[in-house]
Design a protein around this motif. Structure first.
Motif, PDB file in Angstrom:
ATOM      1  N   GLY A 140       6.905   7.237  -5.202  1.00 30.86           N
ATOM      2  CA  GLY A 140       5.836   6.264  -5.280  1.00 30.86           C
ATOM      3  C   GLY A 140       5.730   5.650  -6.665  1.00 30.86           C
ATOM      4  O   GLY A 140       5.249   4.525  -6.833  1.00 30.86           O
ATOM      5  N   ALA A 181      10.479   7.674  -0.205  1.00 33.02           N
ATOM      6  CA  ALA A 181       9.646   7.512  -1.403  1.00 33.02           C
ATOM      7  C   ALA A 181       8.448   8.459  -1.335  1.00 33.02           C
ATOM      8  O   ALA A 181       7.406   8.104  -0.774  1.00 33.02           O
ATOM      9  CB  ALA A 181       9.178   6.069  -1.528  1.00 33.02           C
ATOM     10  N   GLU A 221      12.388   2.362   5.009  1.00 34.61           N
ATOM     11  CA  GLU A 221      11.665   3.088   3.968  1.00 34.61           C
ATOM     12  C   GLU A 221      10.802   4.144   4.641  1.00 34.61           C
ATOM     13  O   GLU A 221       9.918   3.821   5.439  1.00 34.61           O
ATOM     14  CB  GLU A 221      10.774   2.160   3.145  1.00 34.61           C
ATOM     15  N   CYS A 223       7.971   6.491   4.074  1.00 34.58           N
ATOM     16  CA  CYS A 223       6.892   6.547   3.086  1.00 34.58           C
ATOM     17  C   CYS A 223       5.675   7.176   3.758  1.00 34.58           C
ATOM     18  O   CYS A 223       5.062   6.549   4.633  1.00 34.58           O
ATOM     19  CB  CYS A 223       6.586   5.130   2.590  1.00 34.58           C
ATOM     20  N   ALA A 227       1.645   8.072   0.047  1.00 35.05           N
ATOM     21  CA  ALA A 227       2.400   7.247  -0.896  1.00 35.05           C
ATOM     22  C   ALA A 227       2.161   5.759  -0.713  1.00 35.05           C
ATOM     23  O   ALA A 227       2.562   4.957  -1.562  1.00 35.05           O
ATOM     24  CB  ALA A 227       3.896   7.541  -0.766  1.00 35.05           C
ATOM     25  N   LYS A 228       1.497   5.382   0.365  1.00 33.69           N
ATOM     26  CA  LYS A 228       1.370   3.960   0.685  1.00 33.69           C
ATOM     27  C   LYS A 228       0.432   3.220  -0.259  1.00 33.69           C
ATOM     28  O   LYS A 228       0.559   1.999  -0.417  1.00 33.69           O
ATOM     29  CB  LYS A 228       0.954   3.797   2.141  1.00 33.69           C
ATOM     30  N   ARG A 231       2.876   2.257  -2.904  1.00 31.43           N
ATOM     31  CA  ARG A 231       3.881   1.322  -2.368  1.00 31.43           C
ATOM     32  C   ARG A 231       3.302  -0.079  -2.184  1.00 31.43           C
ATOM     33  O   ARG A 231       3.978  -1.080  -2.432  1.00 31.43           O
ATOM     34  CB  ARG A 231       4.413   1.856  -1.024  1.00 31.43           C
TER      35      ARG A 231
END
Length: 252
Positions: A140, A181, A221, A223, A227-228, A231
């Protein structure tokens, strides 16, 4: 791509995210090779698990990568999945006089040159497989940097851009390119991180990540929800607020 019957290489498989992902994929019916610098940690990862294998590898060393790749292909000719997971993270002091570049140099060698060199060594073999997958583990922090670890954040941003470029170049080949990520996860990546408040428990991260890999059409991806925020910070117009929140709350 199928989630079983693969032959998977997981770098950084001696601990943390790499160890647990390797074990999960093995449990699904894959042959899994874990690689890293410390043989004893790798042996712990594979202990009691038939079909898991350990190989030592120093991803900072180009010559060792060449040796490793040649032997790996000979021993596991059905290799069709590469996880570039190995990485290092450390704080840096850019107010020092003089600035100590050793951390930055080691970070670049491990987190950028290592995956590039290993991918270059294995990609011709992967392209020859009917179906292959290349997974680059970023962070991230590729999208909102942690100011205390500038080289780490920069290395993951570089890996994000490199992954996008590889995906485009390889779009007409048998190699699927995926970026994973993670957010801050409770692992041993930095001292004390295993129990640090605010970081995602490792088991929760692995469970949510494996759900994404279990989807037939795995996202380009992967994620997790935690983590968003990082992102999507820039796209949502909240980058400055998220950057300040992340860095003001850091207690590493």
């Amino acid at each position: 791509m199928k989630t079983s019957g693969n032959t998977i290489l997981m770098t950084g498989g001696g601990s943390g995210i790499g160890r647990e992902l390797a074990r999960e994929f093995h449990a699904l019916g894959n042959t899994v090779i874990v690689a890293g610098r410390t043989a004893s940690s790798l042996d712990e990862t594979i202990a009691g698990r038939e079909g898991m294998h350990a190989r030592t590898l120093d991803v900072q060393d180009g010559d060792d990568i060449a040796r490793f790749a040649k032997a790996l292909i000979a021993d596991f000719p059905e290799l069709n999945v590469l996880f570039n997971n190995a990485g290092v993270m450390a704080k840096e002091d850019w107010l020092a006089d003089p600035v100590d570049l050793s951390v930055a140099e080691a970070t670049v060698a491990t987190n950028i040159l290592g995956p590039m060199r290993l991918t270059a060594a294995l990609l011709p073999h992967l392209r020859a497989q009917p179906a292959a997958r290349l997974v680059n583990v970023t962070s991230g922090l590729a999208f909102v940097p942690l100011a205390h670890t500038p080289a780490y954040s920069a290395s993951k941003a570089a890996m994000h851009a490199w992954t996008q470029s590889l995906r485009y170049q390889l779009q007409d080949t048998s190699v699927e390119v995926i970026e994973l990520a993670p957010p801050g996860v409770q692992t041993g990546l930095t001292p004390g991180q295993e129990t640090r408040e605010g970081y995602m428990p490792l088991a929760d991260f692995i469970a949510e990540t494996m759900e994404s890999f279990g989807i037939e059409d795995t996202p380009a991806e992967v994620c997790v929800q935690r983590a968003k925020l990082l992102r999507g910070a820039e796209a949502s117009g909240n980058f400055d607020q998220v950057f300040k929140m992340l860095n003001d709350s850091y207690q590493g």
